[in-house]
Design a protein around this motif. Structure first.
Motif, PDB file in Angstrom:
ATOM      1  N   ILE B 283      16.364  -4.555 -48.322  1.00  0.00           N
ATOM      2  CA  ILE B 283      16.867  -3.836 -49.490  1.00  0.00           C
ATOM      3  C   ILE B 283      18.323  -3.435 -49.265  1.00  0.00           C
ATOM      4  O   ILE B 283      18.659  -2.885 -48.219  1.00  0.00           O
ATOM      5  CB  ILE B 283      16.030  -2.556 -49.713  1.00  0.00           C
ATOM      6  CG1 ILE B 283      14.609  -2.907 -50.090  1.00  0.00           C
ATOM      7  CG2 ILE B 283      16.670  -1.645 -50.728  1.00  0.00           C
ATOM      8  CD1 ILE B 283      14.414  -3.318 -51.505  1.00  0.00           C
ATOM      9  N   TYR B 284      19.152  -3.749 -50.203  1.00  0.00           N
ATOM     10  CA  TYR B 284      20.521  -3.245 -50.187  1.00  0.00           C
ATOM     11  C   TYR B 284      20.707  -2.413 -51.450  1.00  0.00           C
ATOM     12  O   TYR B 284      20.189  -2.772 -52.504  1.00  0.00           O
ATOM     13  CB  TYR B 284      21.534  -4.396 -50.194  1.00  0.00           C
ATOM     14  CG  TYR B 284      21.509  -5.202 -48.930  1.00  0.00           C
ATOM     15  CD1 TYR B 284      22.313  -4.844 -47.850  1.00  0.00           C
ATOM     16  CD2 TYR B 284      20.674  -6.299 -48.802  1.00  0.00           C
ATOM     17  CE1 TYR B 284      22.280  -5.569 -46.680  1.00  0.00           C
ATOM     18  CE2 TYR B 284      20.636  -7.029 -47.630  1.00  0.00           C
ATOM     19  CZ  TYR B 284      21.445  -6.669 -46.568  1.00  0.00           C
ATOM     20  OH  TYR B 284      21.413  -7.377 -45.413  1.00  0.00           O
ATOM     21  N   SER B 285      21.416  -1.319 -51.321  1.00  0.00           N
ATOM     22  CA  SER B 285      21.562  -0.507 -52.528  1.00  0.00           C
ATOM     23  C   SER B 285      23.002  -0.545 -53.031  1.00  0.00           C
ATOM     24  O   SER B 285      23.943  -0.629 -52.243  1.00  0.00           O
ATOM     25  CB  SER B 285      21.146   0.930 -52.224  1.00  0.00           C
ATOM     26  OG  SER B 285      21.925   1.440 -51.189  1.00  0.00           O
ATOM     27  N   PHE B 286      23.148  -0.533 -54.315  1.00  0.00           N
ATOM     28  CA  PHE B 286      24.461  -0.524 -54.959  1.00  0.00           C
ATOM     29  C   PHE B 286      24.468   0.563 -56.012  1.00  0.00           C
ATOM     30  O   PHE B 286      23.426   0.916 -56.562  1.00  0.00           O
ATOM     31  CB  PHE B 286      24.736  -1.859 -55.663  1.00  0.00           C
ATOM     32  CG  PHE B 286      24.636  -3.040 -54.761  1.00  0.00           C
ATOM     33  CD1 PHE B 286      25.719  -3.398 -53.969  1.00  0.00           C
ATOM     34  CD2 PHE B 286      23.473  -3.781 -54.684  1.00  0.00           C
ATOM     35  CE1 PHE B 286      25.629  -4.496 -53.126  1.00  0.00           C
ATOM     36  CE2 PHE B 286      23.378  -4.874 -53.846  1.00  0.00           C
ATOM     37  CZ  PHE B 286      24.458  -5.236 -53.068  1.00  0.00           C
ATOM     38  N   GLU B 287      25.640   1.041 -56.304  1.00  0.00           N
ATOM     39  CA  GLU B 287      25.740   2.015 -57.390  1.00  0.00           C
ATOM     40  C   GLU B 287      26.173   1.292 -58.647  1.00  0.00           C
ATOM     41  O   GLU B 287      27.207   0.614 -58.671  1.00  0.00           O
ATOM     42  CB  GLU B 287      26.739   3.110 -57.020  1.00  0.00           C
ATOM     43  CG  GLU B 287      26.076   4.152 -56.140  1.00  0.00           C
ATOM     44  CD  GLU B 287      26.975   5.312 -55.849  1.00  0.00           C
ATOM     45  OE1 GLU B 287      27.973   5.498 -56.553  1.00  0.00           O
ATOM     46  OE2 GLU B 287      26.660   6.027 -54.891  1.00  0.00           O
ATOM     47  N   LEU B 288      25.372   1.441 -59.681  1.00  0.00           N
ATOM     48  CA  LEU B 288      25.685   0.767 -60.939  1.00  0.00           C
ATOM     49  C   LEU B 288      26.558   1.659 -61.807  1.00  0.00           C
ATOM     50  O   LEU B 288      26.513   2.883 -61.702  1.00  0.00           O
ATOM     51  CB  LEU B 288      24.395   0.443 -61.692  1.00  0.00           C
ATOM     52  CG  LEU B 288      23.486  -0.608 -61.071  1.00  0.00           C
ATOM     53  CD1 LEU B 288      22.183  -0.676 -61.846  1.00  0.00           C
ATOM     54  CD2 LEU B 288      24.155  -1.963 -61.062  1.00  0.00           C
ATOM     55  N   ASN B 289      27.334   1.022 -62.666  1.00  0.00           N
ATOM     56  CA  ASN B 289      28.117   1.794 -63.637  1.00  0.00           C
ATOM     57  C   ASN B 289      27.192   2.357 -64.709  1.00  0.00           C
ATOM     58  O   ASN B 289      26.016   2.018 -64.769  1.00  0.00           O
ATOM     59  CB  ASN B 289      29.160   0.889 -64.295  1.00  0.00           C
ATOM     60  CG  ASN B 289      30.203   0.460 -63.296  1.00  0.00           C
ATOM     61  OD1 ASN B 289      30.398   1.125 -62.277  1.00  0.00           O
ATOM     62  ND2 ASN B 289      30.848  -0.653 -63.574  1.00  0.00           N
ATOM     63  N   ASP B 291      27.097   1.687 -67.811  1.00  0.00           N
ATOM     64  CA  ASP B 291      26.580   0.645 -68.705  1.00  0.00           C
ATOM     65  C   ASP B 291      25.720  -0.390 -67.972  1.00  0.00           C
ATOM     66  O   ASP B 291      25.364  -1.416 -68.538  1.00  0.00           O
ATOM     67  CB  ASP B 291      27.750  -0.049 -69.421  1.00  0.00           C
ATOM     68  CG  ASP B 291      28.755  -0.602 -68.421  1.00  0.00           C
ATOM     69  OD1 ASP B 291      28.628  -0.261 -67.228  1.00  0.00           O
ATOM     70  OD2 ASP B 291      29.652  -1.362 -68.834  1.00  0.00           O
ATOM     71  N   GLY B 292      25.413  -0.121 -66.737  1.00  0.00           N
ATOM     72  CA  GLY B 292      24.519  -1.012 -66.008  1.00  0.00           C
ATOM     73  C   GLY B 292      25.217  -2.161 -65.311  1.00  0.00           C
ATOM     74  O   GLY B 292      24.586  -2.966 -64.644  1.00  0.00           O
ATOM     75  N   THR B 293      26.528  -2.252 -65.461  1.00  0.00           N
ATOM     76  CA  THR B 293      27.235  -3.337 -64.782  1.00  0.00           C
ATOM     77  C   THR B 293      27.508  -2.942 -63.336  1.00  0.00           C
ATOM     78  O   THR B 293      27.509  -1.766 -62.988  1.00  0.00           O
ATOM     79  CB  THR B 293      28.578  -3.649 -65.480  1.00  0.00           C
ATOM     80  OG1 THR B 293      29.320  -2.435 -65.547  1.00  0.00           O
ATOM     81  CG2 THR B 293      28.368  -4.243 -66.844  1.00  0.00           C
ATOM     82  N   LEU B 294      27.741  -3.941 -62.565  1.00  0.00           N
ATOM     83  CA  LEU B 294      27.946  -3.700 -61.135  1.00  0.00           C
ATOM     84  C   LEU B 294      29.343  -4.180 -60.751  1.00  0.00           C
ATOM     85  O   LEU B 294      29.721  -5.312 -61.034  1.00  0.00           O
ATOM     86  CB  LEU B 294      26.888  -4.469 -60.343  1.00  0.00           C
ATOM     87  CG  LEU B 294      27.010  -4.440 -58.831  1.00  0.00           C
ATOM     88  CD1 LEU B 294      26.775  -3.046 -58.295  1.00  0.00           C
ATOM     89  CD2 LEU B 294      26.012  -5.407 -58.220  1.00  0.00           C
ATOM     90  N   GLU B 295      30.088  -3.289 -60.138  1.00  0.00           N
ATOM     91  CA  GLU B 295      31.436  -3.683 -59.701  1.00  0.00           C
ATOM     92  C   GLU B 295      31.523  -3.485 -58.206  1.00  0.00           C
ATOM     93  O   GLU B 295      31.362  -2.379 -57.707  1.00  0.00           O
ATOM     94  CB  GLU B 295      32.474  -2.785 -60.370  1.00  0.00           C
ATOM     95  CG  GLU B 295      33.018  -3.339 -61.661  1.00  0.00           C
ATOM     96  CD  GLU B 295      33.977  -2.373 -62.304  1.00  0.00           C
ATOM     97  OE1 GLU B 295      34.764  -1.759 -61.570  1.00  0.00           O
ATOM     98  OE2 GLU B 295      33.910  -2.231 -63.532  1.00  0.00           O
TER      99      GLU B 295
END
Lengths: 149, 1122
Positions: B283-289, B291-295
């Motif tokens: 599992i890797y975690s990312f923070e989404l914007n 609006d649900g987009t990922l930068e």
């Protein structure tokens, strides 16, 4: 019949410039290695489409690290995933490169196998140098012995 | 209607199953886990191990193993893998009618295929092989309908025993091998895993197997892979039950199936398990914007750009050195924390590892260069480029010109230090770039060392620049530390960030250079191989490397001269160069916040999920502190690592006294853990000092220092003539102590008080010994009942004994300074009480601290003297040994004591004189001198204020007595100047009295001269030993040492004609003639007791979470929320 040498020389010059069929020139044929694959691509795509894969866009690069230190490098690849079939597809034009060639940008992608490959290279280099040094020492020793005798 | 139909179907299926099964209930009854069966092979239940066993067909011969293996493999494969799920789906979705007609079609068939199919039904070996096939495909669903095609059938060819028929069956597309096999073994499978309720034996077995293999999550997941309908509801009985098995034992007791409940559960779980589980996934975690987009910022690109810019900023030119840019970019890529390879279970991104990677990455370019030039000395070019990089970075870091650095004066009051910063701090760099440059330099220096590792550092071509670099860095650190000190003195604490960053980077680089110059790289291998570069950058991350120079620099000087440096340059280089500085301590102090246990709770939870037996024993040692800097990934042991007691004595102590200790801890204010932590401030700030009883289980450190807080030698044994009180009363002790603080106690009362206290201490010691014995005893008997009986008995005993403990006594002493007041009135009794309390395990260091923090008195000085001389307690006899007889004074004291004891009737309850350990003696003297100095100076100040007189006679008397005491200790060999750590404290104490008391003067200068003498002696002996060793080495291995020496001597500048023999060159020449290049430096501080090259796996917290674990946690969360 006397031959006008000047005229002959001129004719020679002209003929050299105007060879029948033109002068021969080597053409570097650009062989597209992937042309054959392209032909099959449509069929493959159609088949894969049936799996309803999820497409991941904007993938900057994808790398396949081989055991021999070579890397199959996809620049700006398109990645599709069909998790229900445990299938991941990567589309693009791969280029084979070495770890050294791709180094700084792939640094964080290196696993233990690749790191061991690199340290192995370092060991080889050092070992070769030690062998060379030993040979050099022996040579100088024998030279000295010859000089002394 | 449907229900009825379902019921009949169920009955029929049961019949069918029972027909197929051949006494399967026996399987469950006699089930023995493989873990037990294969104990000799150390079988650990896991899917991988199960698969391995299935490939080992010799196992199938053993009927017992075979039947148990079948059960375990069947449950794991069918219920927890994706391929198993496909197989099970076919079994479940097939209607009974379908199966019957299928069976009939084969029964009436006489083809060879039909006979093969019919033989499958009872063949367990084939079933095992089939399970092996399923397990091999555990992450992929099976496309059953395609198993009529030859390429699909080929892997299943093991199902056809007769080899002749294999081709025809494989090629015949009318046979679906997988489907036929599944149909034929359906009955067998159902009979094997059917269970009627959640509490019967089979269900428990299934649950146990799933738990053992840690596949609960996969099994639960399985339940939701199905959509149920009325048609096959009956078929669900076993899976229903199995899904119930996964729930908590008590939560589902007797509860039937409630569809609505399942629907409710289904929602969150399906959200988590919308997909199948793959064992290797993480599992890797990312923070989404929003609006649900990922930068994700392209860190790599940014870093590359940054490195390019740095290359330009450093003004490095590639014209004459072709590999320079490549070398620089590779270095940057390796050391930049944002780009460097991530650590894994086998590698630590240490300096040495980065060096190897660097060489590996450069190897191709080096080889190409070698091809073009036969005499290409790649090592030199590589190092030369490194030197260029170092020079360029130092220029950019404003740390290049020693003269400029040396001319900066921060302590000048007329010029504020802020106006001087531009002269030694870099401009236009942020702290990250600054650290990066220092990291590059570290790797560069290490490379320079490593490539010339085989020759002594004195002959390294880059020695001159290394020493010069060290000198500049030392200067920068000195300037930065000055600022920090000024800020601390002013109380403003505004040391600029850039100054801090400079110290951090410069200190790390300096320590690498110093280690290289000291020739200690091999000794400090731990720092270079087992600490990551990022950790190394912190003063607390470096466990062994010092920044100070300890090597004999004459060898370096001589080598430099011999190798062609001019005498002027060398003189300049070694001018202002100070060896053995202690900047590192200041730097550590400055960065102590980096060492705080901010992640304590976090790392504690790391081991939560782990079985304790799995945790590496060395982790236990290293986990003295949970800080990231103390967490090590190696088996190296340092001399200051604490040994954890293995025996149960301390545990018993902890368990019997925990309540009291907690109480005491609650009440007490100051904590003293060891001799060194107690500082002088305590005496001033707390008139009634208290300390906390130690509960540490650690007894010895790796250098063999005895840290046990226990009575020693004969003190453990009770005096046979002493009459103890069986049950000492707390109120008696309490009232007598308080009364003794105000009025003189009569003889009987004194005896009663001392006896009560001695009995308390004795009771506790007995209790601890008994508890220890009992724990051993109860461990040796297996019977629980008997054990319980014993503990009950001992509990009753314990309660009796616990009535009065030394903790209570210490509390009374501390309350309203009862003990201190008692000293004024009943000092004999008080000191005897102290003797008795010193016999208490775990209290000795506290009591030493306690008594050294009392107000300085004649009787206190005398008591300390007696303790150290070994005159307290019960010295064996007045006449004693011959040695004692020699000293008349001691003999007199002993005689007097004997008389006094007889008169007062206060004998010591133990045998022999009170023995203190080395650490305790050190602590006693150090604390005593320190507090005496503080007491006397504060007393003087007070008196000066009140009376105008400068010295009080009382203080004079005290100091005189201390002087006599020390003189006597010296005369009796109880006080060692060089070994003792309290010489400094004693000198501080005497300093103010030199001009007043002749005794103090004599003692002070005696100490000074003795210290100087001993230092010389030790230096001489060391040199002598060194020479001896080198002589021996020369004799043994004369060739290499002398060869180097001869070469250097030949290279030495020729003797100037007009100079005499005493010129420095001649001195160095004679020095280098017999200098051994193997000479080892012994730096102070931590040492490695044991070095092990093995690298331990990454701690769990540093790894990505495996998907399996993530889902397990998510499941638990869902369970909690429900």
């Amino acid at each position: 019949m006397p031959v006008d040498q000047e005229k002959l020389a001129k004719l020679h010059k002209l003929s050299a410039a105007n060879k029948v069929g033109g002068t021969r020139r080597k053409i570097n044929k650009k062989g597209n290695l992937y042309n054959n694959n392209d032909k099959d691509n449509t069929k493959l795509q159609a088949e894969l489409h049936k799996l309803h894969p999820m497409t991941i866009e904007n993938v900057a690069e994808a790398n396949f690290f081989k055991k021999n230190g070579k890397v199959l490098h996809f620049n700006s690849a398109v990645v599709q995933i069909a998790p229900q079939c445990n299938l991941t597809m990567i589309h693009g034009q791969p280029k084979e490169n070495t770890l050294n060639g791709l180094y700084p940008s792939v640094a964080s992608q290196l696993g233990s196998q690749e790191l061991e490959y690199l340290t192995g290279l370092a060991h080889n280099l050092e070992n070769e140098q030690t062998v060379l040094d030993q040979l050099g020492d022996r040579c100088s020793e024998t030279k000295q012995q010859v000089m002394n005798s | 209607m449907t229900k009825k139909k379902a019921a009949t179907n169920y009955a029929e299926r049961q019949n069918l199953a029972s027909e197929d099964s051949s006494g399967d209930s026996v399987h469950f009854k006699d089930f023995i886990p493989l873990q037990e069966l294969l104990k000799d092979k150390n079988y650990v239940p896991s899917v991988e191990n199960l698969e391995k066993i299935l490939y080992n067909e010799t196992m199938f011969n053993d009927q017992k193993i075979c039947s148990n293996l079948l059960l375990e493999a069947l449950i794991i494969t069918l219920f927890t893998t994706i391929s198993g799920k496909s197989a099970l789906r076919l079994i479940q979705t097939s209607s009974l009618k379908e199966r019957k007609s299928w069976a009939q079609s084969f029964e009436n068939n006489s083809s060879s295929y039909a006979s093969i199919v019919l033989s499958w039904k009872d063949n367990d070996i084939l079933l095992l092989k089939f399970l092996r096939f399923l397990l091999a495909n555990k992450t992929a669903p099976l496309q059953i309908n395609r198993y009529n095609l030859p390429e699909y059938k080929l892997p299943l060819s093991f199902l056809i025993v007769s080899k002749i028929t294999i081709p025809s069956i494989l090629l015949n597309e009318t046979y679906n091998l997988l489907k036929d096999y599944l149909y034929s073994i359906t009955g067998r499978i159902e009979s094997l895993i059917s269970c009627s309720s959640t509490f019967d034996k089979p269900a428990l077995v299934v649950r146990k197997i799933l738990k053992d293999y840690n596949r609960m999550i996969e099994c639960r997941n399985f339940y939701f892979w199905y959509s149920f309908n009325a048609e096959n509801r009956v078929n669900l009985t076993f899976s229903d039950n199995i899904s119930l098995l996964m729930e908590n034992d008590e939560g589902n007791a007797g509860s039937g199936l409630d569809d609505s409940r399942f629907d409710h559960q289904k929602q969150p779980r399906e959200a988590i398990m919308g997909r199948t589980i793959n064992d290797q996934e993480q599992i890797y975690s990312f923070e989404l914007n929003q609006d649900g987009t990922l930068e994700i910022p392209n860190v790599m690109e940014h870093s590359l750009l940054r490195h390019e810019l740095l290359f330009k900023i450093l003004n490095l030119t590639t014209v004459l050195t072709p590999l320079l840019e490549l070398q620089f970019s590779t270095l940057c890529g390796l050391v930049d924390p944002l780009m460097q390879p991530t650590p894994n279970d086998k590698h630590i991104i240490s300096i040495d590892f980065l060096f190897q990677l660097f060489l590996g990455l450069m190897s191709q370019s080096i080889k190409t260069s070698q091809e073009h030039n036969d005499h290409y000395d790649w090592k030199f070019y590589m190092c030369f480029n490194m030197q260029k990089i170092i020079d360029a970075t130092m220029l950019r870091l404003n740390c290049f010109d020693f003269d400029i650095l040396n001319s900066v004066n921060n302590t000048d009051n007329a010029v504020h230090w802020k106006t001087q910063l531009h002269r030694w701090l870099p401009h236009g760099l942020n702290t990250q770039d600054l650290e990066l440059l220092y990291m590059i330099d570290i790797l560069a220096v290490y490379t320079i060392y490593k490539l010339y590792e085989k020759i002594p550092i004195q002959l390294n071509p880059f020695l001159f620049s290394l020493i010069s670099l060290w000198k500049n860095l030392s200067c920068v650190i000195l300037l930065a530390l000055e600022i920090d000190r000024i800020e601390e003195e002013n109380g403003t604490y505004e040391t600029p960030l850039m100054v801090r960053a400079t110290i951090r980077g410069a200190a790390a680089l300096r320590s690498v250079i110093a280690t290289v110059l000291n020739g200690l790289v091999k000794n400090n291998d731990h720092d270079f191989k087992h600490e990551s570069l990022n950790t190394f950058m912190s003063p607390y991350g470096r466990k062994l490397c010092h920044g100070a120079l300890y090597a004999d620099l004459r060898s370096h000087t001589a080598s430099l001269l011999a190798l062609g440096a001019s005498i002027e340059d060398v003189t300049d280089l070694f001018a202002d160069l100070q060896s053995g500085d202690r900047f590192d301590e200041d730097i550590r102090y400055m960065f102590d916040y980096e060492c705080e246990d901010y992640d304590e709770s976090f790392s504690e939870s790391d081991h939560g999920g782990l079985d304790e037996s799995v945790v590496n024993p060395t982790e236990k040692i290293a986990s003295g502190s949970n800080n990231v800097f103390f967490r090590r990934r190696c088996n190296c042991i340092f001399n200051d690592d604490k040994l954890v007691a293995e025996d149960g004595a301390n545990e018993a102590f902890g368990s019997t006294n925990s309540e009291n200790v907690e109480g005491a801890m609650h009440n007490n204010r100051n904590a003293v853990h060891n001799a060194t932590t107690a500082t002088s401030d305590h005496v001033v700030t707390s008139p009634n000092p208290l300390s906390v009883r130690s509960r540490s289980t650690f007894e010895f450190d790796y250098s063999g220092e005895d840290w046990r807080d226990v009575p020693r030698d004969f003190n453990m044994y009770y005096s046979p003539s002493y009459s103890f009180i069986h049950e000492p009363k707390l109120d008696v002790i309490f009232s007598l102590t308080l009364r003794g603080a105000t009025e003189k106690l009569n003889k009987e009362e004194s005896i009663l008080l001392v006896r009560s206290v001695a009995s308390c201490v004795r009771n506790e010691q007995d209790q601890m010994i008994l508890a220890d014995l009992e724990s051993n005893f109860s461990a040796s008997i297996n019977g629980d009942v008997e054990g319980e009986g014993n503990t009950k008995m001992s509990k009753i005993d314990n309660e009796d004994l616990r009535r009065t403990t030394p903790d209570d006594i210490y509390e009374i002493w501390s309350e309203e300074s009862a003990f201190e007041r008692m000293l004024n009135v009943n000092h004999d009794v008080a000191w005897r009480l102290m003797d008795e309390m010193l016999m208490c395990t775990g209290y000795r260091r506290i009591l030493i601290w306690f008594l050294t923090h009392l107000e300085l008195k004649h009787s206190l000085i005398y008591y300390v003297f007696e303790l150290i001389m070994g005159l307290r307690g019960k010295p064996f006899s007045g006449e004693a040994s011959d040695q004692d007889k020699k000293d008349d004074m001691i003999y007199e004291i002993l005689k007097k004591k004997q008389k006094n004891e007889d008169a007062s009737g206060l004998p010591f309850s133990r045998q022999g004189p009170i023995v203190l350990s080395d650490i305790e003696t050190k602590m006693l003297l150090q604390e005593f001198f320190m507090n005496a100095a503080i007491f006397l100076s504060s007393k003087n100040n007070e008196e000066e204020n009140e009376d105008g007189e400068k010295i009080s006679l009382y203080s004079l008397g005290l100091v005189r007595l201390i002087c006599y005491m020390v003189q006597t200790l010296i005369a009796n060999d109880k006080f060692f100047f060089t070994k003792s750590e309290c010489t400094f404290e004693l000198q501080t104490l005497l300093m103010t009295w030199i001009g007043i008391l002749p005794e103090a003067k004599d003692l002070f200068f005696k100490i000074k001269t003795r210290l100087a003498m001993e230092e010389e002696d030790s230096a001489d002996t060391m040199q002598h030993e060194g020479r001896k060793n080198s002589d021996i080495e020369k004799k043994l291995n004369a060739k290499p040492a002398s060869e180097l020496n001869l070469k250097l001597l030949n290279l030495f500048p020729s003797k100037p004609a007009n100079k005499d023999d005493s010129s420095p060159i001649n001195t160095l020449r004679s020095f280098i003639a017999d200098y051994s290049f193997d000479t080892q430096v012994n730096p102070p501080g931590r040492r490695v007791v044991f070095y092990d090259g093995k690298i331990l796996p990454l701690p769990k917290a540093d790894k990505p979470i495996p998907l399996h674990e993530y889902i397990t946690l998510a499941e638990l969360d869902v369970g909690d929320s429900e």
